[in-house]
Design an enzyme around this catalytic site. Structure first.
Site, PDB file in Angstrom:
ATOM      1  N   LYS A 192       0.837  -1.209   0.000  1.00  0.00           N
ATOM      2  CA  LYS A 192       0.000   0.000   0.000  1.00  0.00           C
ATOM      3  C   LYS A 192       0.876   1.266   0.000  1.00  0.00           C
ATOM      4  CE  LYS A 192      -3.434  -2.809  -0.013  1.00  0.00           C
ATOM      5  NZ  LYS A 192      -4.243  -3.362   1.027  1.00  0.00           N
TER       6      LYS A 192
HETATM    7  C1  LIG Z   1      -5.228  -4.371   1.499  1.00  0.00           C
HETATM    8  C2  LIG Z   1      -6.688  -4.314   1.479  1.00  0.00           C
HETATM    9  C3  LIG Z   1      -7.464  -4.732   2.552  1.00  0.00           C
HETATM   10  C4  LIG Z   1      -6.922  -5.450   3.756  1.00  0.00           C
HETATM   11  O1  LIG Z   1      -5.890  -4.826   4.403  1.00  0.00           O
HETATM   12  P1  LIG Z   1      -4.894  -5.690   5.333  1.00  0.00           P
HETATM   13  O2  LIG Z   1      -4.072  -4.629   5.991  1.00  0.00           O
HETATM   14  O3  LIG Z   1      -4.098  -6.567   4.417  1.00  0.00           O
HETATM   15  O4  LIG Z   1      -5.714  -6.456   6.288  1.00  0.00           O
HETATM   16  C5  LIG Z   1      -8.842  -4.530   2.486  1.00  0.00           C
HETATM   17  N1  LIG Z   1      -9.420  -3.989   1.406  1.00  0.00           N
HETATM   18  C6  LIG Z   1      -8.703  -3.608   0.335  1.00  0.00           C
HETATM   19  C7  LIG Z   1      -9.406  -2.991  -0.831  1.00  0.00           C
HETATM   20  C8  LIG Z   1      -7.317  -3.770   0.328  1.00  0.00           C
HETATM   21  O5  LIG Z   1      -6.609  -3.420  -0.751  1.00  0.00           O
END
Ligand SMILES: *Cc1c(COP(=O)(O)O)cnc(C)c1O
Length: 377
Positions: free
Chosen positions: A180
């Protein structure tokens, strides 16, 4: 291999983490609040509550929305499974509403048609980093007295009509997984302008324990009360120290992600078979992902293109398998092919290309020329 996404860790990140390791606090200490205050400042939201990961942030949002058995929550199918799983965590029922095939964002007109007496919330996903149609979705939510929850895990730093993601829905969630925009290893954030939501979110991440009774019963400092069924969704000071230094670098990283996207846009502008997703003029896109569609008339299928790109050491990916097609959903929620035909059709065409701040221009050009060559252009 050029990956589709990758974290950037610098000396200042390492130093701030090491500093915490040498301090008295490893878990709930001063770095959490500092990270939360900086995050509020960046997004312009009133409250930010840091939690263990993005999925925990989504679960917290469902708890705040009081989702229980019998309640319906509208979700798009083109997302990571955690979005709709979080509805199931609280015993609710996800209702999948199809997407717009130009942007892969939830189709707000179909949202209206899917609202029932049982609907308690609408979850929109800022797919790839492009904010959803917040004006329209907000109006629908208000009219039907349901909450609007934004899964903005892709969209930290994105804007809609000049307003930052984090201020556009009742509750917004972010993830700090390494792919991210910024990372804390694992980590997430719940953002809201509602002070009561924020107070309940702080309890939910800590077993549902009410800290305020501490103050009321100061004579007995050991005293606390568990008032909600919460979880241990705490984040650590070690992680938040990393988040603080990462957040400082976010503006520069966003700029770089956008430059890379522009280079791709130019590279594919004359292409016959490669169509980048559309970006609406009212948004400033955060480009967590750069996604193209390989059209149905192309000489090779998306799967063949995927294999050939991987063969050239380009870490392309596919985001996402429509959630309602996963075995768990088919077996337990009776979902099936045909429920969201647009998401299902576009799923066979989409390909995520690498886009991350440390990517070099020469690598971007290599990705463009490889993809065009593979398709005989
Ligand atoms: C990454 C992501 C999540 C989950 O996040 P984590 O930190 O991996 O639990 C949820 N929704 C979307 C759209 C994501 O890209």
């Amino acid at each position: 291999m050029i990956p589709y996404g990758r974290q950037s860790i610098g000396e200042e990140d390492i130093e701030s983490v090491v500093e915490v390791l040498k301090s008295d606090w490893l878990t709930t200490g001063p770095k959490i609040e500092e990270f939360e205050r900086e995050f509020e400042e960046f997004t312009g939201a009133e409250n930010a509550v840091a939690v263990a990961n993005g999925t925990a942030a989504l679960h917290t949002a469902m708890f705040l929305a009081n989702i229980k058995q019998g309640d319906e929550v509208i979700v798009p199918p083109m997302t990571f499974a955690a979005t709709s799983n979080s509805v199931l965590f609280q015993g609710g029922t996800p209702v999948f509403v199809d997407i717009d095939t130009d942007t892969l964002l939830i189709d707000h007109e179909q949202v209206v048609d899917s609202i029932s007496e049982k609907t308690k919330a609408i979850v929109c996903v800022d797919y790839a980093g492009q904010p959803c149609a917040y004006d329209e979705l907000g109006a629908v939510a208000e009219e039907h007295d349901v909450l609007l929850i934004a899964d903005s895990c892709h969209a930290l730093g994105a804007e809609y009509k000049g307003k930052k993601v984090g201020t556009l829905a009742d509750i917004t969630v972010f993830s700090f997984h390494p792919v991210k925009h910024i990372t804390t290893g694992e980590g997430g954030m719940v953002v809201t302008d509602d002070d009561e939501f924020a107070r309940r979110a702080r309890r939910f991440r800590n077993h549902g324990i009410d800290k305020d009774v501490h103050k009321r019963k100061e004579e007995n400092s050991w005293y606390y009360e568990m008032v909600d069924l919460g979880y241990n969704y705490r984040i650590t000071d070690i992680q938040c120290a990393l988040g603080i230094t990462q957040l400082k670098k976010l503006p520069g990283w966003l700029k770089r992600r956008r430059e890379i996207a522009e280079r791709y846009d130019r590279g594919f502008s004359q292409s016959e078979h490669i169509t980048p997703l559309k970006t609406r003029s009212v948004v400033s896109h955060a480009y967590h992902l750069y996604v193209v569609k390989i059209d149905e008339e192309a000489p090779l299928s998306r799967d063949e293109v995927f294999d050939q790109m991987r063969g050239r050491d380009i870490g392309v990916n596919v985001h996402y398998i429509p959630v309602h097609l996963h075995p768990y959903y088919r077996d337990n929620l009776n979902t099936r092919r045909g429920m969201c035909p647009d998401a299902e059709r576009v799923y066979d065409q989409i390909l995520t290309l690498p886009d991350y701040p440390a990517m070099e221009d020469t690598e971007v050009e290599y990705v463009i020329s490889s993809l065009r060559e593979i398709l005989g252009e």
